[in-house]
Enzyme design. Sequence first.
Site, PDB file in Angstrom:
ATOM      1  CB  CYS A   8      -1.082  -0.139   1.135  1.00  0.00           C
ATOM      2  SG  CYS A   8      -0.350   0.357   2.768  1.00  0.00           S
ATOM      3  CG  ASN A  11       4.551  -1.664   5.120  1.00  0.00           C
ATOM      4  OD1 ASN A  11       5.441  -2.054   5.539  1.00  0.00           O
ATOM      5  ND2 ASN A  11       3.648  -2.692   4.714  1.00  0.00           N
ATOM      6  CB  CYS A  13      -3.718   1.347   7.006  1.00  0.00           C
ATOM      7  SG  CYS A  13      -3.545   2.768   8.175  1.00  0.00           S
ATOM      8  NE  ARG A  14      -4.400   1.378   1.479  1.00  0.00           N
ATOM      9  CZ  ARG A  14      -4.437   2.063   0.529  1.00  0.00           C
ATOM     10  NH1 ARG A  14      -5.274   1.914  -0.593  1.00  0.00           N
ATOM     11  NH2 ARG A  14      -3.302   2.847   0.249  1.00  0.00           N
ATOM     12  CB  SER A  15       0.633  -3.537   3.008  1.00  0.00           C
ATOM     13  OG  SER A  15       1.323  -2.401   3.366  1.00  0.00           O
ATOM     14  CG  ASP A 124      -5.101   5.268   3.134  1.00  0.00           C
ATOM     15  OD1 ASP A 124      -5.263   4.742   4.219  1.00  0.00           O
ATOM     16  OD2 ASP A 124      -4.225   5.838   2.641  1.00  0.00           O
TER      17      ASP A 124
END
Length: 157
Positions: A8, A11, A13-15, A124
């Site tokens: 993301c 690095n 939140c999402r990934s 996000d």
Amino acid sequence: MKRVLFVCLGNICRSPTAHGVFRSLVERRGMAHLVEIDSAGTAAYHVGNPPDHRAAAAALKRGVDLSDLRARQAVAADFAHYDFIMAMDNENLSELKSICPADYKGHLGLFLALSSLAEREVPDPYYGGPAGFDHVLDLVEVASEALLDRIAAELHK
């Protein structure tokens, strides 16, 4: 052995959420010895930092521990190591394509594209409330199942 990198922007939140959820699924299916997992960001904003506390708390509510993860930036050398490089959105996919060697033979694409979900990008959640982190988890859980099914099929060819 298959190697997977989730990417993301920062690095945090999402990934890392995808990293943790996918790791838990791989462990539950008894495939930890067959799959290596990492996560990274296209930007260096948060290198060395743990996941966002809201992402970590939402994941922990679902039994997924992100506490050992630390942000790093995706680099061209990742393409020599990872079989699957999964971007969370089109912007990050574009950034990854800009550093991807012409001879990369792995899979570079949107993480959600492997699933049956109508959504193609993981939004996000950084600037939103708790519901955004839960939504990310919902999407990542479905996509993780699809990705692991694909990996399992490739490993059993």
